[in-house]
Write a protein that holds these residues in place. Structure first.
Motif, PDB file in Angstrom:
ATOM      1  N   LEU A 253       1.031  -1.299  -0.150  1.00 22.79           N
ATOM      2  CA  LEU A 253       0.062  -0.035  -0.056  1.00 22.79           C
ATOM      3  C   LEU A 253       0.890   1.277  -0.164  1.00 22.79           C
ATOM      4  CD1 LEU A 253      -2.686  -0.971   2.645  1.00 22.79           C
ATOM      5  CD2 LEU A 253      -2.743  -1.603   0.242  1.00 22.79           C
ATOM      6  N   HIS A 254       0.584   2.097  -0.962  1.00 23.84           N
ATOM      7  CA  HIS A 254       1.494   3.184  -1.255  1.00 23.84           C
ATOM      8  C   HIS A 254       0.977   4.420  -0.172  1.00 23.84           C
ATOM      9  CE1 HIS A 254      -1.595   5.615  -3.316  1.00 23.84           C
ATOM     10  NE2 HIS A 254      -1.841   4.166  -3.882  1.00 23.84           N
ATOM     11  N   GLY A 255       1.736   5.606  -0.287  1.00 26.85           N
ATOM     12  CA  GLY A 255       1.753   6.647   0.433  1.00 26.85           C
ATOM     13  C   GLY A 255       0.678   7.701  -0.156  1.00 26.85           C
ATOM     14  N   MET A 256       0.283   8.692   0.343  1.00 26.34           N
ATOM     15  CA  MET A 256      -0.490   9.612  -0.156  1.00 26.34           C
ATOM     16  C   MET A 256      -0.331  10.119  -1.450  1.00 26.34           C
ATOM     17  SD  MET A 256      -2.166  13.034   2.069  1.00 26.34           S
ATOM     18  CE  MET A 256      -3.059  11.914   3.440  1.00 26.34           C
ATOM     19  N   ASN A 257       0.887  10.834  -1.633  1.00 23.83           N
ATOM     20  CA  ASN A 257       1.202  11.488  -3.025  1.00 23.83           C
ATOM     21  C   ASN A 257       1.254  10.510  -4.243  1.00 23.83           C
ATOM     22  OD1 ASN A 257       3.429   9.934  -2.652  1.00 23.83           O
ATOM     23  ND2 ASN A 257       4.883  11.818  -2.742  1.00 23.83           N
ATOM     24  N   MET A 258       0.938   9.112  -3.964  1.00 23.23           N
ATOM     25  CA  MET A 258       0.778   8.440  -5.329  1.00 23.23           C
ATOM     26  C   MET A 258      -0.740   7.912  -5.480  1.00 23.23           C
ATOM     27  SD  MET A 258       3.848   8.293  -6.036  1.00 23.23           S
ATOM     28  CE  MET A 258       3.886   7.074  -7.278  1.00 23.23           C
ATOM     29  N   ARG A 259      -1.672   8.640  -4.942  1.00 24.13           N
ATOM     30  CA  ARG A 259      -2.961   8.472  -5.121  1.00 24.13           C
ATOM     31  C   ARG A 259      -3.326   8.769  -6.684  1.00 24.13           C
ATOM     32  NH1 ARG A 259      -6.263  11.458  -0.589  1.00 24.13           N
ATOM     33  NH2 ARG A 259      -4.496  12.774  -0.969  1.00 24.13           N
ATOM     34  N   GLY A 260      -4.403   8.445  -7.315  1.00 22.66           N
ATOM     35  CA  GLY A 260      -4.676   8.787  -8.483  1.00 22.66           C
ATOM     36  C   GLY A 260      -5.596   7.774  -9.348  1.00 22.66           C
ATOM     37  N   GLU A 261      -5.184   8.074 -10.669  1.00 25.10           N
ATOM     38  CA  GLU A 261      -5.973   7.061 -11.620  1.00 25.10           C
ATOM     39  C   GLU A 261      -4.909   6.526 -12.693  1.00 25.10           C
ATOM     40  OE1 GLU A 261      -8.600   8.414  -8.935  1.00 25.10           O
ATOM     41  OE2 GLU A 261      -7.714   9.890 -10.547  1.00 25.10           O
ATOM     42  N   ASP A 262      -3.650   7.028 -12.284  1.00 23.16           N
ATOM     43  CA  ASP A 262      -2.635   6.461 -13.330  1.00 23.16           C
ATOM     44  C   ASP A 262      -1.950   5.415 -12.758  1.00 23.16           C
ATOM     45  OD1 ASP A 262      -0.855   5.983 -15.257  1.00 23.16           O
ATOM     46  OD2 ASP A 262       0.035   7.948 -15.209  1.00 23.16           O
ATOM     47  N   VAL A 263      -2.225   4.071 -12.690  1.00 17.64           N
ATOM     48  CA  VAL A 263      -1.524   3.063 -11.871  1.00 17.64           C
ATOM     49  C   VAL A 263      -0.170   2.745 -12.390  1.00 17.64           C
ATOM     50  CG1 VAL A 263      -2.167   1.203 -13.127  1.00 17.64           C
ATOM     51  CG2 VAL A 263      -1.753   0.827 -10.715  1.00 17.64           C
ATOM     52  N   THR A 264       0.267   3.521 -13.894  1.00 15.99           N
ATOM     53  CA  THR A 264       1.526   3.112 -14.176  1.00 15.99           C
ATOM     54  C   THR A 264       2.635   3.613 -13.390  1.00 15.99           C
ATOM     55  OG1 THR A 264       1.314   4.795 -15.694  1.00 15.99           O
ATOM     56  CG2 THR A 264       0.607   2.581 -16.366  1.00 15.99           C
ATOM     57  N   LYS A 265       2.339   4.817 -12.669  1.00 18.70           N
ATOM     58  CA  LYS A 265       3.412   5.613 -11.955  1.00 18.70           C
ATOM     59  C   LYS A 265       3.838   4.957 -10.799  1.00 18.70           C
ATOM     60  CE  LYS A 265       0.351   8.548  -9.121  1.00 18.70           C
ATOM     61  NZ  LYS A 265       0.145   9.973  -8.985  1.00 18.70           N
ATOM     62  N   LEU A 266       3.419   3.691 -10.393  1.00 20.12           N
ATOM     63  CA  LEU A 266       3.623   2.970  -9.346  1.00 20.12           C
ATOM     64  C   LEU A 266       4.751   1.886  -9.910  1.00 20.12           C
ATOM     65  CD1 LEU A 266       0.413   2.355  -7.739  1.00 20.12           C
ATOM     66  CD2 LEU A 266       2.059   3.758  -6.832  1.00 20.12           C
ATOM     67  N   LYS A 267       4.843   1.857 -11.166  1.00 23.28           N
ATOM     68  CA  LYS A 267       6.077   0.639 -11.694  1.00 23.28           C
ATOM     69  C   LYS A 267       7.358   1.113 -11.075  1.00 23.28           C
ATOM     70  CE  LYS A 267       3.881  -0.470 -15.998  1.00 23.28           C
ATOM     71  NZ  LYS A 267       3.875  -0.546 -17.520  1.00 23.28           N
ATOM     72  N   SER A 268       7.945   2.036 -10.636  1.00 25.12           N
ATOM     73  CA  SER A 268       9.188   2.259 -10.394  1.00 25.12           C
ATOM     74  C   SER A 268       8.979   2.839  -8.768  1.00 25.12           C
ATOM     75  CB  SER A 268       9.958   3.053 -11.121  1.00 25.12           C
ATOM     76  OG  SER A 268       9.354   4.431 -11.271  1.00 25.12           O
ATOM     77  N   TYR A 269       8.015   2.435  -8.079  1.00 18.46           N
ATOM     78  CA  TYR A 269       7.670   3.188  -6.807  1.00 18.46           C
ATOM     79  C   TYR A 269       7.822   1.986  -5.768  1.00 18.46           C
ATOM     80  CZ  TYR A 269       5.160   5.174  -2.620  1.00 18.46           C
ATOM     81  OH  TYR A 269       4.726   5.462  -1.535  1.00 18.46           O
ATOM     82  N   GLY A 270       8.245   2.163  -4.535  1.00 18.32           N
ATOM     83  CA  GLY A 270       7.984   1.060  -3.423  1.00 18.32           C
ATOM     84  C   GLY A 270       8.655   0.027  -3.601  1.00 18.32           C
TER      85      GLY A 270
END
Length: 218
Positions: A42-59
């Motif tokens: 589960l990511h942090g607040m600043n990664m909320r949104g509707e573009d899930v691809t931005k999580l590909k290099s996160y966490g």
């Protein structure tokens, strides 16, 4: 005017939607008899949104190479203007979806959450204490009044001593309260780090080795 008391007992259906990324470990599918542990991150607040691809290099997907991660890993995205406790039903529906349709060992489902996601990890484990084999909350605090719900949930928590967003006392208080009901708890405090402790935590092979040792008794 006549006033009477009554009660309603009805079953309702709720539609939920959540975007997520999914990865499979090396060797997945080679042996149909093998089932794998599942990590929900589960990511942090600043990664909320509707573009899930931005999580590909996160966490957990942004950790260094060379670690052994023999897990199926799912990273859902919390919608804009929402919080993980508001998406509780969606996350649990995702767990059901993944365990039903993939080779997941339902006794080895783990939660890792950072910041807002750490609060989400506490919240989900409190509300679904029979689901998760272990939780790993980072840079967060939990609901102290409901700590007894975690008496059977192994916990390894992490926090930065210099955190100026979520004071370390929030984490320490939650851990001390849970310790009244359980002994399978660890707290790692980084003396020289602030709020962002993801790299130091998620790059630690010892964490994943510990997760592999945890199993929900059925």
């Amino acid at each position: 005017m006549r006033i009477r008391s009554d009660s309603l007992n009805a079953q309702i259906t709720k539609n939920v939607k959540i975007n997520y990324l999914l990865s499979f470990p090396e060797g997945y599918g080679e042996d149909e008899e093998v089932k794998w542990g599942l990590i929900i991150f589960l990511h942090g607040m600043n990664m909320r949104g509707e573009d899930v691809t931005k999580l590909k290099s996160y966490g957990i997907f942004g950790i260094g190479q060379g670690l052994s991660l023999p897990f199926v890993i799912a990273v859902p995205q919390c919608p804009s203007e929402s919080y993980w406790n508001m998406e509780r039903d969606a996350v649990m529906a995702l767990v059901t979806e993944l365990t039903t349709n993939h080779r997941i060992d339902s006794s080895r489902i783990y939660l890792i959450g950072y910041s807002m996601g750490g609060y989400g990890a506490w919240d989900l484990a409190i509300n679904y204490p029979e689901t998760f084999a272990a939780i790993v909350p980072l840079s967060s605090g939990g609901q102290v009044s409901k700590a007894e719900q975690l008496k059977d949930t192994p916990i390894w928590a992490f926090h930065g001593a210099l955190d100026d967003i979520v004071p370390v006392d929030q984490m320490s208080k939650m851990i001390r309260t849970v310790e009244q009901y359980s002994s399978n708890i660890k707290l790692t405090i980084y003396p020289d780090l602030g709020h962002d402790i993801m790299e130091s935590t998620l790059n630690n092979q010892e964490l994943y080795t510990w997760l592999l040792e945890q199993r929900r008794l059925t």
